[in-house]
Design a protein around this motif. Structure first.
Motif, PDB file in Angstrom:
ATOM      1  N   PRO A 141       0.959  -1.169   0.176  1.00 33.25           N
ATOM      2  CA  PRO A 141       0.018   0.013  -0.029  1.00 33.25           C
ATOM      3  C   PRO A 141       0.940   1.147  -0.193  1.00 33.25           C
ATOM      4  O   PRO A 141       1.865   1.267   0.634  1.00 33.25           O
ATOM      5  CB  PRO A 141      -0.627  -0.064   1.290  1.00 33.25           C
ATOM      6  N   PRO A 142       0.706   2.398  -0.687  1.00 39.65           N
ATOM      7  CA  PRO A 142      -0.742   2.635  -1.614  1.00 39.65           C
ATOM      8  C   PRO A 142      -0.736   2.352  -2.988  1.00 39.65           C
ATOM      9  O   PRO A 142      -1.459   2.781  -3.767  1.00 39.65           O
ATOM     10  CB  PRO A 142      -0.981   4.011  -1.207  1.00 39.65           C
ATOM     11  N   PHE A 434      10.880   8.095  -7.671  1.00 41.67           N
ATOM     12  CA  PHE A 434      10.610   6.516  -7.356  1.00 41.67           C
ATOM     13  C   PHE A 434       9.394   5.933  -8.091  1.00 41.67           C
ATOM     14  O   PHE A 434       8.496   6.789  -8.423  1.00 41.67           O
ATOM     15  CB  PHE A 434      10.440   6.448  -5.766  1.00 41.67           C
ATOM     16  N   HIS A 435       9.575   4.737  -8.516  1.00 41.73           N
ATOM     17  CA  HIS A 435       8.535   4.123  -9.338  1.00 41.73           C
ATOM     18  C   HIS A 435       8.088   2.613  -8.745  1.00 41.73           C
ATOM     19  O   HIS A 435       6.832   2.404  -9.102  1.00 41.73           O
ATOM     20  CB  HIS A 435       9.115   3.680 -10.788  1.00 41.73           C
ATOM     21  N   LEU A 436       8.864   2.070  -7.768  1.00 39.96           N
ATOM     22  CA  LEU A 436       8.376   0.946  -7.347  1.00 39.96           C
ATOM     23  C   LEU A 436       7.847   0.878  -5.942  1.00 39.96           C
ATOM     24  O   LEU A 436       8.645   1.414  -5.246  1.00 39.96           O
ATOM     25  CB  LEU A 436       9.316  -0.216  -7.557  1.00 39.96           C
ATOM     26  N   ASN A 437       6.698   0.370  -5.585  1.00 39.05           N
ATOM     27  CA  ASN A 437       6.502  -0.026  -4.016  1.00 39.05           C
ATOM     28  C   ASN A 437       5.983  -1.319  -4.095  1.00 39.05           C
ATOM     29  O   ASN A 437       4.729  -1.562  -3.703  1.00 39.05           O
ATOM     30  CB  ASN A 437       5.385   1.063  -3.748  1.00 39.05           C
TER      31      ASN A 437
END
Lengths: 466, 102
Positions: A141-142, A434-437
């Motif tokens: 999340p999120p 940032f692109h990844l979570n």
């Protein structure tokens, strides 16, 4: 139960981050306690996406070299492993190699003879796309599901290492381990886990020690020692005059964590809901009652890449006629700048993002400051953002005459506000994002990891020091 | 009616990774904690309204042993983008200081 029967694994943590400035006195005090290893984190996403996107280290070469020199000297004298996680801030391959290069220079200077393991955790785009297509990547999340576009937008993607590759490297004879991106805790927990200390105690101790002196009453004193047993751990500062208290230690679980009780790690979750923090004496705290829940192995992904470019201009304004209604002045200026951009750049103007940020008024929050008394002065920053640096700079230069000379009221004389630099515009460079979570599921802690070995022998003409 | 800053000894905010902000409200003593830690002004809904985020994503952790409440919420945009104003989210606590408590 006697103290002798309990495993007690001591790890010297010289600072919260390599390059911060370790203390020779503290290291000497720590070595006197006979630690089993020295371990330190060297990275974070804390300072923003630029470090991962570029592979550039946050700390300067000389800061890293100074700390490495002291730690490598201490390692050799004590004959214990030195573990460094998240090398070069981002822990991508080029950042690890930069740290390694500095270490090789130090080894030559110190005449060191040693075996180095280098653990890489940067990931290939093609491999991650395949894993994602196979349902092995899940969002945190999120975030939503991972798209190929998000992966492609990254210059570098790293998977956060757990402790297992460090344990394997030390078991195979590594004197120093330089790791790619690693959870802050894993690099500290590795040796206690390897030597049979309690799993929950090792992870919780590592979490408390990961920022070095931040869990003490004097956070500017960088080092701590963690002693991990089966059922709990003890934490103490390295500096004799510094102290840990139950409050400073328990409060550290709050720091930079969105959840103060549960911490997800590769292969499990640390739960400290029922942990007890007790003072052993004036400067040492013992912690018991934390739990470890084993989970399927996952590694967190971090990825960052380049976006548009920015050029900025700064001006100081002290004129009371402007400051009596800052919002109105800025609204008029913004309209004026927009009109001028459209007239001058035509279609290209639509690609320019302009942002006016009045420091001293509401630049920090961006929220309306309505009703506030007029400030004594403001520093007004203009940020022009565009697809290329040249376009951003052109936009700033188009704005220049209005930005530095915008009339207080229409039809009045042309003022000059206080601009400090010539040329007035500053090319700030690229915006990084940032692109990844997300996390990637793996069948083993080694699946996404590469280990390289380097044997360093003393340079000709230089004897290894005792 | 006191405001939050009257009953807290320390309030801070910080990024918790690139996608979250976490706010720590350290109440001034156990009595203030007991009286105000569940105040509607610092409920998940109220916090969501202050920061313009989805209330369902706001996480709230009372920590009685430290007389504090931790509140975490997702950033509107990830850390470091084009419109970043506060890279560490270190000033994001300020709008909470003047919240009126019951």
């Amino acid at each position: 139960m006697t103290a002798e029967e309990e495993p007690c694994v001591r790890v010297l943590v010289p600072a919260g981050v390599l390059g911060w400035g370790v203390s020779a006195d503290e290291i000497a005090a720590g070595l006197a306690l006979a630690p089993h290893a020295i371990a330190v984190d060297a990275g974070s996403t804390d300072s923003g996406p630029a470090y991962l996107a570029t592979g550039r280290s946050k700390y300067g070469r000389q800061s890293i070299k100074r700390d490495l020199s002291l730690l490598m000297d201490a390692r050799r004298r004590a004959g214990i492993p030195l573990l460094i996680g998240s090398c070069g801030t981002s822990g991508c391959d080029m950042a690890v190699d930069q740290t390694l290069e500095i270490a090789m220079e130090v080894a030559r200077e110190q005449g060191d003879v040693l075996r180095i393991a280098v653990i890489y955790s940067e990931q290939s785009l093609a491999d991650l796309k395949a894993r994602n297509a196979g349902g092995l990547v899940t969002p945190l999340p999120p975030a939503g599901p991972l798209s190929d576009e998000s992966l492609e937008a990254c210059n570098h993607i790293v998977a956060l290492l757990g402790p297992e590759p460090y344990m394997a490297a030390v078991a195979a004879g590594a004197d120093i381990v330089f790791g790619g991106r690693t959870t802050d805790t894993a690099v500290l927990a590795a040796i206690p886990l390897m030597r049979g200390a309690g799993v929950a105690a090792a992870w919780h101790g590592a979490k408390i020690a990961e920022c070095g002196g931040l869990c003490t009453i004097n956070p500017t004193s960088p080092g701590v020692m963690m002693s991990i047993e089966r059922e709990g751990f003890t934490i103490e500062p390295l500096a004799p005059q510094n102290r840990c208290t139950p409050e400073t230690v328990s409060a550290h679980m709050l720091y930079e964590n969105s959840d103060p009780f549960r911490l997800a790690e590769p292969g499990g979750v640390l739960d400290v809901t029922d942990a007890q923090y007790c003072a052993i004496d004036e400067r040492r705290v013992r912690v018991t009652g934390s739990r470890w829940e084993t989970r399927p192995y996952t590694m967190k992904l971090e990825g960052a890449g380049g976006g548009p470019f920015q050029t900025i201009m700064l001006v100081g304004i002290e004129d009371p006629a402007v400051l009596e209604d800052v919002d109105r002045f800025l609204a008029r200026m913004e309209r004026g700048l927009r009109d001028r951009l459209t007239r001058t750049l035509r279609n290209e103007a639509a690609m320019i993002d302009l942002s006016l940020r009045p420091y001293g008024w509401n630049a920090v929050s961006g929220r309306p400051a309505g009703g506030a008394a007029p400030p004594r002065e403001i520093g007004l920053m203009l940020v022009a953002t565009a697809p290329t640096q040249a376009m951003a700079t052109e936009a700033a230069r188009v704005c220049n005459p209005l930005f530095f000379h915008f009339p207080v009221r229409e039809g009045t004389e042309i003022p000059s506000y206080a601009f400090p630099f010539s040329p007035a515009e500053i090319e700030r460079g690229q915006v990084f994002e940032f692109h990844l979570n997300h996390v990637v599921h793996t069948t083993s802690p080694f699946e996404l990891v590469r280990t390289r070995w380097i044997d360093v022998s003393a340079a000709p003409g230089k004897a290894a020091s005792a | 009616m006191p405001s939050l800053k009257d009953v807290c000894r320390y309030v801070r905010s910080k990024n918790a990774g690139p996608f979250w902000v976490t706010v720590d409200l350290f109440f001034d003593g156990a009595e203030n904690y007991a009286k105000y830690h569940d105040d509607p002004a610092i409920s998940a809904d109220a916090i969501a309204a202050v920061y313009g985020v989805d209330a369902a994503l706001v996480r709230r952790f009372p920590v009685a042993s430290l007389s504090m409440v931790k509140i975490s919420y997702p950033r509107a945009t990830p850390q470091g983008g084009v419109h970043e104003r506060d890279m560490h989210s270190g000033q994001q606590f300020v709008p909470l200081l003047e919240l009126s408590l019951r």
